[in-house]
Motif scaffolding. Structure first.
Motif, short mmCIF file in Angstrom:
data_model
loop_
_atom_site.label_atom_id
_atom_site.label_comp_id
_atom_site.label_asym_id
_atom_site.label_seq_id
_atom_site.Cartn_x
_atom_site.Cartn_y
_atom_site.Cartn_z
N ARG A 24 0.86 -0.99 0.07
CA ARG A 24 -0.07 0.02 0.09
C ARG A 24 0.94 1.20 -0.04
NH1 ARG A 24 -4.73 2.32 -1.73
NH2 ARG A 24 -5.41 3.88 -0.49
N LEU A 25 2.22 0.99 0.44
CA LEU A 25 3.00 2.44 0.31
C LEU A 25 3.30 2.81 -0.83
CD1 LEU A 25 5.51 1.44 2.98
CD2 LEU A 25 3.32 2.67 3.56
N TYR A 26 3.40 1.94 -1.77
CA TYR A 26 3.64 2.22 -3.27
C TYR A 26 2.51 2.94 -3.66
CZ TYR A 26 7.68 -1.14 -3.58
OH TYR A 26 8.74 -1.72 -3.20
N VAL A 27 1.25 2.55 -3.55
CA VAL A 27 -0.18 3.40 -3.81
C VAL A 27 -0.22 4.50 -3.43
CG1 VAL A 27 -2.30 3.30 -3.90
CG2 VAL A 27 -1.07 1.14 -4.46
N ARG A 28 0.24 4.83 -2.14
CA ARG A 28 0.16 6.18 -1.24
C ARG A 28 1.11 7.07 -1.88
NH1 ARG A 28 1.10 5.04 4.73
NH2 ARG A 28 0.99 7.37 4.77
N ILE A 29 2.40 6.70 -2.15
CA ILE A 29 3.30 7.87 -2.43
C ILE A 29 3.08 8.16 -3.86
CG2 ILE A 29 5.04 6.09 -3.33
CD1 ILE A 29 7.20 7.75 -2.05
N ASN A 30 2.40 7.28 -4.85
CA ASN A 30 1.87 7.75 -6.29
C ASN A 30 0.72 8.61 -6.24
OD1 ASN A 30 3.49 6.17 -8.46
ND2 ASN A 30 3.39 4.50 -7.21
N PHE A 82 7.90 4.57 4.64
CA PHE A 82 8.12 3.21 5.39
C PHE A 82 8.70 3.07 6.61
CE2 PHE A 82 10.71 -0.84 3.97
CZ PHE A 82 9.79 -1.66 4.82
N GLY A 83 9.52 4.33 7.17
CA GLY A 83 10.07 4.64 8.33
C GLY A 83 9.10 4.36 9.59
N PRO A 84 7.68 5.08 9.49
CA PRO A 84 6.59 4.74 10.70
C PRO A 84 6.36 3.47 10.97
CG PRO A 84 6.15 6.52 9.17
CD PRO A 84 7.36 6.02 8.51
N ILE A 85 6.61 2.81 10.02
CA ILE A 85 6.18 1.21 10.15
C ILE A 85 7.40 0.27 10.63
CG2 ILE A 85 4.14 1.39 9.46
CD1 ILE A 85 4.94 -0.27 6.88
N ASN A 86 8.57 0.59 10.18
CA ASN A 86 9.99 -0.14 10.10
C ASN A 86 11.08 0.87 10.44
OD1 ASN A 86 12.37 -1.58 9.32
ND2 ASN A 86 10.80 -3.12 8.48
N TRP A 87 11.48 1.04 11.73
CA TRP A 87 12.51 1.97 12.09
C TRP A 87 13.84 1.78 11.23
CZ3 TRP A 87 17.02 0.53 13.96
CH2 TRP A 87 17.22 -0.60 14.93
N MET A 146 -1.80 1.69 -9.48
CA MET A 146 -0.96 2.84 -8.87
C MET A 146 0.21 2.53 -8.10
SD MET A 146 -2.10 5.84 -9.97
CE MET A 146 -1.68 6.88 -8.62
N ALA A 147 0.67 1.04 -8.07
CA ALA A 147 1.61 0.70 -7.25
C ALA A 147 3.10 0.96 -7.96
CB ALA A 147 1.51 -0.68 -6.91
N LEU A 148 3.21 1.71 -9.28
CA LEU A 148 4.40 1.64 -10.01
C LEU A 148 5.47 2.09 -9.17
CD1 LEU A 148 3.19 3.29 -13.29
CD2 LEU A 148 4.11 1.08 -12.90
N ALA A 149 6.57 1.40 -9.31
CA ALA A 149 7.70 1.70 -8.49
C ALA A 149 8.78 2.61 -9.16
CB ALA A 149 8.45 0.47 -8.07
N LEU A 150 8.23 4.00 -9.45
CA LEU A 150 9.06 4.81 -10.42
C LEU A 150 10.50 4.98 -9.66
CD1 LEU A 150 6.23 7.01 -11.51
CD2 LEU A 150 7.20 5.19 -12.69
N PHE A 151 11.35 5.47 -10.93
CA PHE A 151 12.70 5.89 -10.34
C PHE A 151 12.53 7.23 -9.68
CE2 PHE A 151 16.31 8.29 -11.71
CZ PHE A 151 17.46 7.71 -11.20
N GLY A 152 13.20 7.28 -8.60
CA GLY A 152 13.31 8.52 -7.91
C GLY A 152 12.20 8.49 -7.01
N LEU A 153 11.23 7.66 -7.04
CA LEU A 153 10.20 7.66 -6.28
C LEU A 153 10.24 6.61 -5.14
CD1 LEU A 153 7.45 9.45 -5.96
CD2 LEU A 153 6.34 7.50 -6.99
N VAL A 154 10.83 5.32 -5.43
CA VAL A 154 10.93 4.41 -4.48
C VAL A 154 12.23 4.05 -4.69
CG1 VAL A 154 8.62 3.76 -4.68
CG2 VAL A 154 10.27 2.72 -6.10
N PRO A 155 12.99 3.26 -3.52
CA PRO A 155 14.26 3.06 -3.52
C PRO A 155 14.89 1.95 -4.61
CG PRO A 155 13.07 2.30 -1.42
CD PRO A 155 12.37 3.02 -2.25
N ASP A 156 13.86 0.74 -4.74
CA ASP A 156 14.47 -0.36 -5.46
C ASP A 156 14.69 0.31 -6.92
OD1 ASP A 156 13.48 -2.46 -3.57
OD2 ASP A 156 11.79 -1.78 -3.57
N THR A 157 13.80 0.74 -7.67
CA THR A 157 14.14 0.96 -8.94
C THR A 157 15.39 2.03 -9.01
OG1 THR A 157 11.95 0.76 -9.60
CG2 THR A 157 13.24 2.03 -11.15
N THR A 158 15.40 3.00 -8.20
CA THR A 158 16.31 4.22 -8.04
C THR A 158 17.77 3.42 -7.68
OG1 THR A 158 14.94 5.61 -6.96
CG2 THR A 158 17.36 6.04 -6.71
N VAL A 159 17.81 2.31 -6.91
CA VAL A 159 19.16 1.62 -6.71
C VAL A 159 19.39 0.96 -7.91
CG1 VAL A 159 20.23 -0.26 -5.21
CG2 VAL A 159 18.98 1.52 -4.38
#
Length: 244
Positions: A24-30, A82-87, A146-159
């Motif tokens: 759901r985090l992917y959807v929320r940030i999109n 992600f931080g609020p649910i996983n320190w 709406m869960a697209l993991a876009l470059f610059g938006l989520v860490p996986d594609t960015t890395v």
């Protein structure tokens, strides 16, 4: 608590959320980014073109865009969502921000050689695959467009896409850029395996493959023979006594 008690725990005991919550985090940030997705995609696709441009300012701009992607995905996704649910994710988020700042400083502190035509293909095609195809992995896992993991938006594609930059830098700068991505790959693979979100394991696998491709690109090696051939041969004395 004794050592035997600690051994009875698994990684699942430290993850206090399920796969649905994480996806759901992917959807929320999109949703938060919309409607800026087209601009983000245009800037992302422009990076290979900027890297092969003869003007140093264009090449620096390309690396600054990548640096901004690290800051954006680190602070936006990891710290804010992600931080609020996983320190540990929050700590990694700040490491991403530091990585982005470091990349920006490296880009502004020196001139990077443009990619030659062969390296543009070697860089551009994998880059295109990383930023266009990889974002759909999260869609496959979640079933939500709406869960697209876009470059610059989520860490996986960015890395994963940034791993190609190993061919742009050389010397100590190249190795300074590796610790944070390496830690993220281990962290993300362990998280996705524990959550049984096996499609997402394609992210760390793709990052490793693209890192190998990045080392293979090495535009500096492609440039060096030309420079060496332009230097006078110390054993060739015909330059000292030109024929008339």
């Amino acid at each position: 608590m004794s050592g035997a008690d600690w051994l009875s725990y698994s990684l699942q005991d430290f993850i206090m959320f399920g796969p649905d919550v994480f996806l759901r985090l992917y959807v929320r940030i999109n949703h938060a980014l919309w409607p800026w997705h087209p601009l983000l995609l245009v800037l992302t696709l422009a990076i290979p073109w900027l890297l092969c441009h003869p003007r140093p300012g264009c090449r620096r701009l390309a690396l600054w865009l990548v640096a901004a992607a690290w800051v954006g995905s680190g602070y936006g996704f990891l710290v804010q969502y992600f931080g609020p649910i996983n320190w540990p994710a929050e700590l990694l988020g700040w490491a991403f921000v530091a990585q982005g700042v470091g990349l920006a400083l490296l880009a502004g502190g020196g001139d990077n050689d443009p990619l030659d035509h062969r390296s543009v293909i070697r860089f551009g095609l994998p880059w295109l695959g990383a930023v266009v195809l990889l974002p759909w992995v999260a869609v496959l896992q979640s079933g939500q467009g709406m869960a697209l993991a876009l470059f610059g938006l989520v860490p996986d594609t960015t890395v994963a896409a940034s791993a190609l930059l190993l061919g742009v830098f050389s010397g100590p700068a190249r190795w300074l850029l590796m610790p944070v991505p390496a830690i993220w790959l281990v962290f993300s693979a362990a998280t996705y395996g524990t959550l049984h979100t096996y499609w997402l394991l394609l992210f760390p696998v793709a990052a490793l493959v693209l890192a190998v491709l990045g080392l293979w690109i090495s535009p500096r090696r492609a440039r060096n023979p030309g420079r060496q051939s332009a230097r006078p041969d110390p054993t060739d004395r015909s330059r000292e006594f030109p024929h008339h």
